[in-house]
Design a protein around this motif. Structure first.
Motif, mmCIF file in Angstrom:
data_model
loop_
_atom_site.group_PDB
_atom_site.id
_atom_site.type_symbol
_atom_site.label_atom_id
_atom_site.label_comp_id
_atom_site.label_asym_id
_atom_site.label_seq_id
_atom_site.Cartn_x
_atom_site.Cartn_y
_atom_site.Cartn_z
ATOM 1 N N THR A 1 10.648 22.486 -35.302
ATOM 2 C CA THR A 1 9.936 23.732 -34.982
ATOM 3 C C THR A 1 10.584 24.416 -33.792
ATOM 4 O O THR A 1 10.735 25.646 -33.781
ATOM 5 N N SER A 2 10.981 23.643 -32.801
ATOM 6 C CA SER A 2 11.592 24.232 -31.602
ATOM 7 C C SER A 2 12.853 25.012 -31.968
ATOM 8 O O SER A 2 13.074 26.116 -31.467
ATOM 9 N N GLN B 1 9.624 17.597 -43.013
ATOM 10 C CA GLN B 1 10.151 16.229 -42.922
ATOM 11 C C GLN B 1 10.774 15.802 -44.250
ATOM 12 O O GLN B 1 11.447 14.784 -44.315
ATOM 13 N N ARG C 1 21.207 21.919 -28.900
ATOM 14 C CA ARG C 1 21.031 22.532 -30.225
ATOM 15 C C ARG C 1 21.901 23.764 -30.436
ATOM 16 O O ARG C 1 21.695 24.495 -31.417
ATOM 17 N N PRO D 1 13.363 13.872 -29.311
ATOM 18 C CA PRO D 1 12.912 14.917 -28.372
ATOM 19 C C PRO D 1 11.443 14.814 -28.001
ATOM 20 O O PRO D 1 11.077 15.000 -26.839
ATOM 21 N N LEU E 1 13.073 13.989 -38.730
ATOM 22 C CA LEU E 1 11.925 13.154 -38.380
ATOM 23 C C LEU E 1 10.855 13.974 -37.683
ATOM 24 O O LEU E 1 11.161 14.988 -37.043
ATOM 25 N N GLY E 2 9.618 13.517 -37.773
ATOM 26 C CA GLY E 2 8.572 14.139 -36.969
ATOM 27 C C GLY E 2 8.934 14.016 -35.495
ATOM 28 O O GLY E 2 9.302 12.939 -35.040
ATOM 29 N N GLY E 3 8.878 15.130 -34.788
ATOM 30 C CA GLY E 3 9.195 15.109 -33.369
ATOM 31 C C GLY E 3 10.674 15.260 -33.054
ATOM 32 O O GLY E 3 11.086 15.181 -31.899
ATOM 33 N N ASN F 1 6.542 23.326 -40.915
ATOM 34 C CA ASN F 1 5.914 22.057 -41.289
ATOM 35 C C ASN F 1 5.432 22.037 -42.744
ATOM 36 O O ASN F 1 4.292 21.688 -43.041
ATOM 37 N N THR G 1 2.483 12.472 -34.486
ATOM 38 C CA THR G 1 2.847 13.239 -35.682
ATOM 39 C C THR G 1 2.250 12.597 -36.935
ATOM 40 O O THR G 1 2.195 11.380 -37.053
ATOM 41 N N GLY H 1 12.340 17.975 -33.327
ATOM 42 C CA GLY H 1 12.585 19.284 -32.739
ATOM 43 C C GLY H 1 12.837 20.383 -33.761
ATOM 44 O O GLY H 1 13.457 21.404 -33.436
HETATM 45 N N1 LIG Z 1 16.261 19.945 -28.184
HETATM 46 C C1 LIG Z 1 15.168 19.701 -27.454
HETATM 47 N N2 LIG Z 1 15.260 19.565 -26.112
HETATM 48 C C2 LIG Z 1 14.175 19.308 -25.398
HETATM 49 N N3 LIG Z 1 12.939 19.186 -25.883
HETATM 50 C C3 LIG Z 1 12.792 19.318 -27.180
HETATM 51 C C4 LIG Z 1 13.895 19.576 -28.036
HETATM 52 N N4 LIG Z 1 13.457 19.657 -29.287
HETATM 53 C C5 LIG Z 1 12.137 19.459 -29.225
HETATM 54 N N5 LIG Z 1 11.735 19.262 -27.967
HETATM 55 C C6 LIG Z 1 10.370 18.968 -27.570
HETATM 56 O O1 LIG Z 1 9.948 17.876 -28.392
HETATM 57 C C7 LIG Z 1 8.631 18.074 -28.851
HETATM 58 C C8 LIG Z 1 8.615 18.060 -30.373
HETATM 59 O O2 LIG Z 1 9.343 19.183 -30.841
HETATM 60 P P1 LIG Z 1 8.962 19.945 -32.181
HETATM 61 O O3 LIG Z 1 7.506 20.217 -32.231
HETATM 62 O O4 LIG Z 1 9.890 21.083 -32.293
HETATM 63 O O5 LIG Z 1 9.338 18.815 -33.226
HETATM 64 P P2 LIG Z 1 9.143 18.841 -34.799
HETATM 65 O O6 LIG Z 1 10.345 18.194 -35.362
HETATM 66 O O7 LIG Z 1 8.824 20.202 -35.248
HETATM 67 O O8 LIG Z 1 7.893 17.870 -34.948
HETATM 68 P P3 LIG Z 1 6.853 17.774 -36.183
HETATM 69 O O9 LIG Z 1 7.575 17.035 -37.271
HETATM 70 O O10 LIG Z 1 5.726 16.967 -35.603
HETATM 71 O O11 LIG Z 1 6.453 19.162 -36.574
HETATM 72 C C9 LIG Z 1 8.151 19.370 -28.235
HETATM 73 O O12 LIG Z 1 7.430 19.076 -27.074
HETATM 74 C C10 LIG Z 1 9.426 20.108 -27.884
HETATM 75 O O13 LIG Z 1 9.232 20.946 -26.779
#
Ligand SMILES: Nc1ncnc2c1ncn2[C@@H]1O[C@H](COP(=O)(O)OP(=O)(O)OP(=O)(O)O)[C@@H](O)[C@H]1O
Ligand SMILES: [Mg+2]
Length: 437
Positions: free
Chosen positions: A260-261, A352, A229, A399, A254-256, A328, A128, A258
């Motif tokens: 976006t998910s 973030q 979630r 995550p 934090l980056g990563g 993002n 990230t 979750g």
């Molecule tokens: N609650 C969760 N359970 C399982 N896997 C998850 C979960 N949340 C996120 N992931 C997995 O973790 C990874 C990172 O998730 P995501 O891209 O949503 O994070 P982010 O916070 O948006 O990161 P960034 O800051 O880099 O944009 C992805 O592979 C996603 O599938």
């Protein structure tokens, strides 16, 4: 005489990080790498002069006797992605660390200082980008250039000095808050957004046979796994449902973590009732602008001279609800002009940054050990709960790191119990070498 650790601001006699970079430039010119640039290795001398100290792990470029191959030297949170990946130290690695040190000077902490474990920080650094600094003023582009993921894209120390000097003339470099610097504590299933006509998600309530939406939909595929979630999604729905005008919620973490998910899952749940559902990749305002032109065309305003205004006008007149996801986003300022001012819609932002108008932010935390362990068990199909909890703790519940671990174990056909010692060995190695051992 040294009077503290940190990086001076212009009011303290030095234009920000110039003295720090000058020290690096001199070392690099002599073929010496520092390999442990971080805030606690910067001393503030009287008069605000910054002195880069602790060349104790430095090595002369090209001298194999002084290179500990395979080791990562330097505090993890300031180590470059390529160094954590096991590549040899280079001047570019020092420059990454210098960029993050200047970042910490501006923000009070480095972009990876907040991660809950060494392994989580290493996973985040590998994948990230740092969130853009908010308080670095005109120096932000220099810091971000030094923190480029591609080592070849980082400016040399000398070039960065020139950029910084220009920035100091143009703006200001913030003083170190409080003077003292704390030591560092320690992609996703979502591809490029694709136009979908219906919901391809694997779980109910995905309306796989729903009628094709008549209005524009651009949304990443539904996450295959989304552990822990449910509460957050409920809270999000409560924040965004009802009330007049566009409602705005900001998923911050934090980056990563979750973000976006969660946003994509929420959007898929809204699809059946939404007239428009559009996910913007919002890191770069120029890309958002271009996306507005695409959306404007789909809303019947092709070739509009002002696609943002055209889309806003259509959304303001909409009868059916709509949802825009700005994914993002760097900060409030960079997205403000894209937010629709009127209409029966919802706006979801992921970022973030934690600085948003009151009442809009929802924190996306890392997963607790039990939830994270449950995710690992589901992801791998391995019921070994004890190993799952231990791995979840090691990964700090991040995550991103959990998903990477799960994918690795699945691909390698490796049981959780076998992965755990590998993970611990790696964490140990990173911890030892980051302590300079
Ligand atoms: N609650 C969760 N359970 C399982 N896997 C998850 C979960 N949340 C996120 N992931 C997995 O973790 C990874 C990172 O998730 P995501 O891209 O949503 O994070 P982010 O916070 O948006 O990161 P960034 O800051 O880099 O944009 C992805 O592979 C996603 O599938
Ligand atoms: Mg994201």
């Amino acid at each position: 005489m040294a009077v503290g650790h940190g990086v001076p601001g212009p009011g303290e006699g030095g234009p920000g990080g110039v003295p720090l970079l000058a020290g690096l430039a001199a070392a690099h010119a002599a073929g010496v790498l520092h390999r442990d640039v971080k805030p606690s290795n910067v001393l503030l001398a009287e008069g605000g002069r910054a002195v880069l100290t602790d060349f104790g792990v430095a090595a002369v470029d090209g001298d194999p006797s002084l290179t500990r191959s395979g080791f990562v030297i330097g505090t993890v949170a300031y180590s470059s992605p390529e160094r954590l990946g096991g590549e040899p130290a280079t001047a570019a690695c020092d420059l990454w660390s210098a960029g993050l040190t200047l970042y910490a000077a501006a923000e009070g902490q480095g972009p990876y200082d907040r991660y809950p474990s060494i392994t989580a920080a290493a996973a985040a650094i590998a994948t990230t980008d740092p969130a853009p600094p908010r308080n670095a003023g005109a120096c932000a582009p220099v810091i971000m250039a030094l923190a480029s993921r591609d080592p070849a894209a980082r400016p040399s120390a000398q070039a960065a000095i020139g950029m910084l000097a220009g920035a100091v003339v143009a703006g200001s470099f913030p003083a170190w808050p409080g003077g003292a610097v704390t030591r560092a504590a320690g992609p996703a299933a979502v591809g490029p957004p694709s136009t979908v006509a219906g919901v391809p998600g694997p779980r109910p309530p995905a309306p796989t046979s729903a009628p094709v939406p008549v209005m524009p939909v651009r949304l990443a595929p539904r996450p295959a796994f989304l552990a822990g979630r449910a509460g957050l999604l409920e809270e999000l729905a409560a924040r965004l449902a009802g009330g007049p005008g566009p409602r705005v919620a900001v998923l911050s973490g934090l980056g990563g973590a979750g973000k976006t998910s969660v946003a994509v899952e929420y959007a898929h749940r809204q699809l059946p009732g939404a007239g428009v559902c559009w996910q913007f990749a919002a890191e770069d305002p120029a890309v958002v602008e271009a996306e507005f032109a695409v959306l404007a065309a789909q809303l019947g305003a092709a070739n509009s001279p002002d696609p943002v205004a055209s889309v806003h006008a259509v959304l303001a007149r909409q009868q059916a609800g709509w949802l825009l996801v700005f994914d993002n986003v760097a900060d409030h300022g960079s997205v403000r002009r894209f937010l629709p001012p009127a209409g029966p819609g919802q706006v979801l932002i992921t970022t973030q940054s934690q600085l948003w108008p009151p009442g809009q932010v929802l924190d996306v935390p890392v997963l607790g050990p039990d939830v994270a362990a449950g995710f690992l068990a589901t992801r791998t199909g391995d019921p070994d709960a004890v190993s799952a909890v231990a791995i979840a703790r090691e990964l700090g519940g991040l995550p991103l790191a959990l998903e990477q671990a799960g994918a690795y174990m699945q691909a390698a056909g490796m049981p959780l119990a076998q992965y755990l010692p590998l993970l611990r060995a790696r964490a140990c190695l990173i911890e030892c070498v980051s302590g300079g051992l």
